[in-house]
Motif scaffolding. Structure first.
Motif, short mmCIF file in Angstrom:
data_model
loop_
_atom_site.label_atom_id
_atom_site.label_comp_id
_atom_site.label_asym_id
_atom_site.label_seq_id
_atom_site.Cartn_x
_atom_site.Cartn_y
_atom_site.Cartn_z
N ARG A 54 0.62 -1.54 0.28
CA ARG A 54 0.03 0.35 0.04
C ARG A 54 0.65 0.97 -0.24
NH1 ARG A 54 -5.17 -0.98 -1.44
NH2 ARG A 54 -5.93 -2.80 -0.45
N MET A 55 1.90 1.46 1.50
CA MET A 55 2.80 1.86 0.63
C MET A 55 3.53 3.12 -0.90
SD MET A 55 6.30 3.00 3.57
CE MET A 55 6.87 1.68 3.52
N ALA A 60 3.63 5.07 -5.66
CA ALA A 60 3.53 5.76 -7.40
C ALA A 60 2.22 7.08 -7.59
CB ALA A 60 3.25 4.25 -7.70
N TRP A 61 1.53 7.04 -6.91
CA TRP A 61 0.13 8.04 -7.16
C TRP A 61 0.86 9.56 -7.03
CZ3 TRP A 61 -3.87 6.52 -10.34
CH2 TRP A 61 -3.84 5.59 -10.29
N THR A 62 1.45 9.43 -5.55
CA THR A 62 1.44 10.91 -5.88
C THR A 62 2.52 10.88 -6.56
OG1 THR A 62 2.93 9.84 -3.95
CG2 THR A 62 1.52 10.89 -3.31
#
Length: 66
Positions: A54-55, A60-62
């Motif tokens: 999850r981290m 990756a999204w940020t």
């Protein structure tokens, strides 16, 4: 069923057993299977968190939206 007087001591084999395990042949299979499936789902989600997936996903999204 009447309760014995508080000063009356019953032998262990004569005590009423209100809470007793259910025999294996009397158990319903569906609730046990659903409970097992739910626990498996919880375990799979928690394994992702414990592994740090999850981290990595959040990083990756940020990185994509900066």
């Amino acid at each position: 069923m009447t309760q014995p007087a508080p000063d009356t001591v019953l032998p262990p084999d004569a005590a009423p057993s209100v809470h007793a395990p259910v025999a294996a042949q009397d158990r319903a299979l569906l609730p046990d299977a659903l409970r097992g499936f739910a626990l498996l789902g919880i375990a799979l989600i928690n394994v992702q968190d414990f592994a740090g997936f999850r981290m990595w996903e959040q990083q990756a999204w940020t990185a994509l939206y900066r």
